[in-house]
Motif scaffolding. Sequence first.
Motif, PDB file in Angstrom:
ATOM      1  N   GLU A 145     -19.326  38.854  48.907  1.00  0.00           N
ATOM      2  CA  GLU A 145     -17.861  38.854  48.786  1.00  0.00           C
ATOM      3  C   GLU A 145     -17.301  40.120  48.135  1.00  0.00           C
ATOM      4  O   GLU A 145     -16.083  40.313  48.095  1.00  0.00           O
ATOM      5  CB  GLU A 145     -17.370  37.620  48.017  1.00  0.00           C
ATOM      6  CG  GLU A 145     -17.745  37.599  46.539  1.00  0.00           C
ATOM      7  CD  GLU A 145     -19.069  36.900  46.289  1.00  0.00           C
ATOM      8  OE1 GLU A 145     -19.305  36.496  45.133  1.00  0.00           O
ATOM      9  OE2 GLU A 145     -19.863  36.750  47.247  1.00  0.00           O
ATOM     10  N   LEU A 188     -16.649  34.643  52.932  1.00  0.00           N
ATOM     11  CA  LEU A 188     -16.607  35.828  52.065  1.00  0.00           C
ATOM     12  C   LEU A 188     -15.161  36.234  51.785  1.00  0.00           C
ATOM     13  O   LEU A 188     -14.841  36.672  50.671  1.00  0.00           O
ATOM     14  CB  LEU A 188     -17.355  36.995  52.711  1.00  0.00           C
ATOM     15  CG  LEU A 188     -18.860  36.800  52.948  1.00  0.00           C
ATOM     16  CD1 LEU A 188     -19.465  38.090  53.498  1.00  0.00           C
ATOM     17  CD2 LEU A 188     -19.570  36.396  51.659  1.00  0.00           C
ATOM     18  N   LYS A 191     -14.012  33.736  49.095  1.00  0.00           N
ATOM     19  CA  LYS A 191     -14.657  33.972  47.799  1.00  0.00           C
ATOM     20  C   LYS A 191     -14.223  35.298  47.179  1.00  0.00           C
ATOM     21  O   LYS A 191     -14.125  35.416  45.958  1.00  0.00           O
ATOM     22  CB  LYS A 191     -16.178  33.961  47.958  1.00  0.00           C
ATOM     23  CG  LYS A 191     -16.759  32.589  48.230  1.00  0.00           C
ATOM     24  CD  LYS A 191     -18.272  32.659  48.386  1.00  0.00           C
ATOM     25  CE  LYS A 191     -18.873  31.279  48.600  1.00  0.00           C
ATOM     26  NZ  LYS A 191     -20.344  31.350  48.811  1.00  0.00           N
ATOM     27  N   GLY A 192     -13.968  36.300  48.036  1.00  0.00           N
ATOM     28  CA  GLY A 192     -13.592  37.618  47.534  1.00  0.00           C
ATOM     29  C   GLY A 192     -12.106  37.781  47.290  1.00  0.00           C
ATOM     30  O   GLY A 192     -11.666  38.864  46.868  1.00  0.00           O
TER      31      GLY A 192
END
Length: 424
Positions: A145, A188, A191-192
């Motif tokens: 991420e 990702l 989450k990022g």
Amino acid sequence: MKFGNLLIAGATVLLGFTSTAQDDPRSECNRMKFLAGEALDREDYAEASEYYYKAELECGNYAAPDYARLIGSLINAMNDAAETDEAKAGLYRDSLLAAWVRQDSAGFYDPESDMDRGMNMIQVENPDRKGADFFISRAIEKTQEKTYEGYLSYAYYNRYMIYYEASAEESPALKQKLITDYFKLSDLVTKGGMSVQTQEELTSTLNYVVESAEDLIPEIPGYIEGLPTNVEAAKAALKQMLKLMEDKGGTKSAEFEMLVDKMIELDPTSLDALEAKALLLESKGKYGEAMGVYKKIKSLTDDEDKKAEMSYKVVYAQYKLGSYGAAYSSAMAIGGKYKGDALVIASDCVAKRANSCGASTFDRKCNYLYASQLASQAAANGASVGGRVANYKSSGPSKDDCFNEGNPGSVTLECYGVTVNPCN
């Protein structure tokens, strides 16, 4: 002509300095490195690249730091050239990719270069898309991420192009991979904390492959078979596929039910499983049962957004059951994120009940004015209302109706206790 050939062709400029090189090749090797270093000090990356390349030819045993300096110089020279001369930048890119190959052959592979290497491989005239995917995928696997979000879009589009250019025999497996990769990359993005634009770009690319649920349905059995062994990871993957199937209109398929059954099998008491069950019930027209599940979810969660979503879904189920009075009352109590959508339902409920609310035809027609007002409020709260505002208003009292009724200034709607102004 490749840039490497250009570098060799330019070697004649050094003839005045090569007398010692004929006797001592190592001296010429060191001199090329020295001149490259001088060019670096001046930030003349084109010249530094030329001398580092010649040093590689002279030295015969380039070390890892030497390749790092050569590659760094080529990257900077390429970036400088890209500002004014794309063709020249392309020659530097060719030389850069060749340098990475020679670095690998010398035993000095640098994993830190994976992303740069892959991205450059897809920017040449004849991209090596599979090679690029290998390096980019390895880079993303490492950074997860923390990957720069723009790379995710490029990576996914490159994988789509591999699929697009594939043979008929390769296409099914690549299509399955694109679907799976979409979920992995979307995870990702979440989450990022990446931008909505990045997610939209991923989805836009997926839509080239998956136009409807019919494209997904054949993949579902294999998708379920290939779920992660970790329960939480498998639930997350199922949740994403369920949402995609819903978006693509696949909730009435047997494969959708397979996904729901698998979610319930993994964790029958989870909120995700309950939501999947309710969605399946809706797809079968069992809105009463679905409504009970939504109410249960609302009672089990502490998430206020989820509570609001479940309240809205209860309203929708009531509406689909034909309980227009109850749906109207429930809809009018909803605020926040779902207020606009709830007002759309409230508007439709008023219109559905119009002919049964009011002592006279004129009074009953006035209900449509209220329905139009609610649709206007829904639009003001961000909901899509189609032609409801104008359509419902046109069903209200006409000028002739007003004249015949004595042009009343206001009318109170008996079913809702609100007042409208039909003849102004």
